[in-house]
Enzyme design. Structure first.
Site, short mmCIF file in Angstrom:
data_model
loop_
_atom_site.label_atom_id
_atom_site.label_comp_id
_atom_site.label_asym_id
_atom_site.label_seq_id
_atom_site.Cartn_x
_atom_site.Cartn_y
_atom_site.Cartn_z
N HIS A 1 0.92 -1.31 -0.11
CA HIS A 1 -0.06 -0.12 0.01
C HIS A 1 0.82 1.04 -0.20
CE1 HIS A 1 0.23 -1.26 4.30
NE2 HIS A 1 0.41 0.03 4.52
N CYS B 1 -31.42 -2.23 -8.59
CA CYS B 1 -32.52 -2.99 -7.90
C CYS B 1 -33.71 -2.57 -8.11
CB CYS B 1 -32.21 -2.68 -6.15
SG CYS B 1 -32.17 -0.90 -5.88
C1 PCO Z 1 -27.46 -1.14 -5.11
N1 PCO Z 1 -26.92 -0.13 -5.61
C2 PCO Z 1 -26.69 0.40 -6.90
C3 PCO Z 1 -25.47 1.02 -6.98
C4 PCO Z 1 -25.59 2.22 -7.80
N2 PCO Z 1 -26.19 2.21 -9.09
C5 PCO Z 1 -25.34 2.81 -10.19
C6 PCO Z 1 -26.00 2.32 -11.59
C7 PCO Z 1 -25.53 1.28 -12.36
C8 PCO Z 1 -26.12 0.89 -13.80
O1 PCO Z 1 -26.14 2.20 -14.44
C9 PCO Z 1 -25.47 -0.03 -11.59
C10 PCO Z 1 -23.94 1.52 -12.82
O2 PCO Z 1 -27.30 1.92 -11.19
O3 PCO Z 1 -24.36 3.23 -10.10
O4 PCO Z 1 -27.56 0.27 -7.90
C11 PCO Z 1 -28.68 -1.58 -4.83
S1 PCO Z 1 -30.02 -0.53 -5.78
#
Ligand code: PCO
Length: 196
Positions: A88, A173
């Site tokens: 690191h 999600c």
């Molecule tokens: C978990 N977390 C997330 C993380 C944030 N999501 C994002 C976008 C992505 C698709 O465009 C996954 C990159 O949605 O940065 O979703 C639970 S909802």
């Protein structure tokens, strides 16, 4: 040109980006961040520190060969005895900028409190505050809106770290709201600015 001048010139023109990625689903975008860094920053060198769970979201073996990937196990393989390099610390010396994309809720909580229990958090804890450190939060909207988050983000900004703010959209999600990682192009622009 004298050796000293050459060394100085080299350190002023070189661009070594250390990309830290964490266990958010937004780590699926790590290959695209790397691709765009190579496209938009000439003669950039890139190395990655990937936490254990970030590796669930992209295939480290699919990245260009010239991108070195560092994982927790390596820290303990490279250090066996006194005088061996401490990974690191080596990474902090090597890099001109550290960008944590995505920064998940867990790692945000850890680094805002000084916890260093893996290669990435140790690198952050050992960071040279004269070098830029960028962070790109990514998490579920309810996590983002929890009062802990803004306190922890404020703490990082007080250290001088630069936030590349999350955006609002439909998340992995299905929830709609803030918490999505900034667009890849926004992140790369911020890195470019930080090292220019
Ligand atoms: C978990 N977390 C997330 C993380 C944030 N999501 C994002 C976008 C992505 C698709 O465009 C996954 C990159 O949605 O940065 O979703 C639970 S909802």
């Amino acid at each position: 040109m004298m050796a000293d001048d050459r060394e100085q010139k080299e350190s002023s023109t070189r661009k070594r980006v250390l990309l830290g990625c964490t266990g958010s689903v937004a780590s699926i975008k790590v290959p695209r961040i790397i691709e765009e860094l190579f496209l938009r920053i000439s003669s950039v060198e890139i190395e990655i520190v990937a936490t254990e769970y970030s590796q669930k979201f992209f295939d480290v073996t699919s990245l260009p060969e010239k991108v070195k990937v560092h994982t927790d196990a390596e820290e303990w393989q490279t250090w066996q005895k006194m005088e061996d390099p401490v990974l690191h610390v080596e990474l902090r010396r090597w890099a001109d900028v550290l960008v944590i994309a995505p920064l998940d809720a867990n790692t945000l909580a850890k680094i805002s409190h000084g916890i260093c229990d893996n290669l990435l958090t140790c690198t952050v804890r050992a960071w040279d505050l004269k070098k830029p450190l960028l962070f790109c939060p990514a998490m579920n909207t309810n996590m983002w809106e929890h009062p802990l988050t803004s306190r922890q983000v404020t703490t990082l900004k007080e250290f001088g770290y630069l936030e590349v703010p999350c955006i609002e959209k439909k998340l992995a999600c299905g929830d709609i709201g803030y918490g999505a990682m900034a667009e890849v192009s926004t992140i790369v622009t911020a890195v470019k600015e930080a090292i220019s």
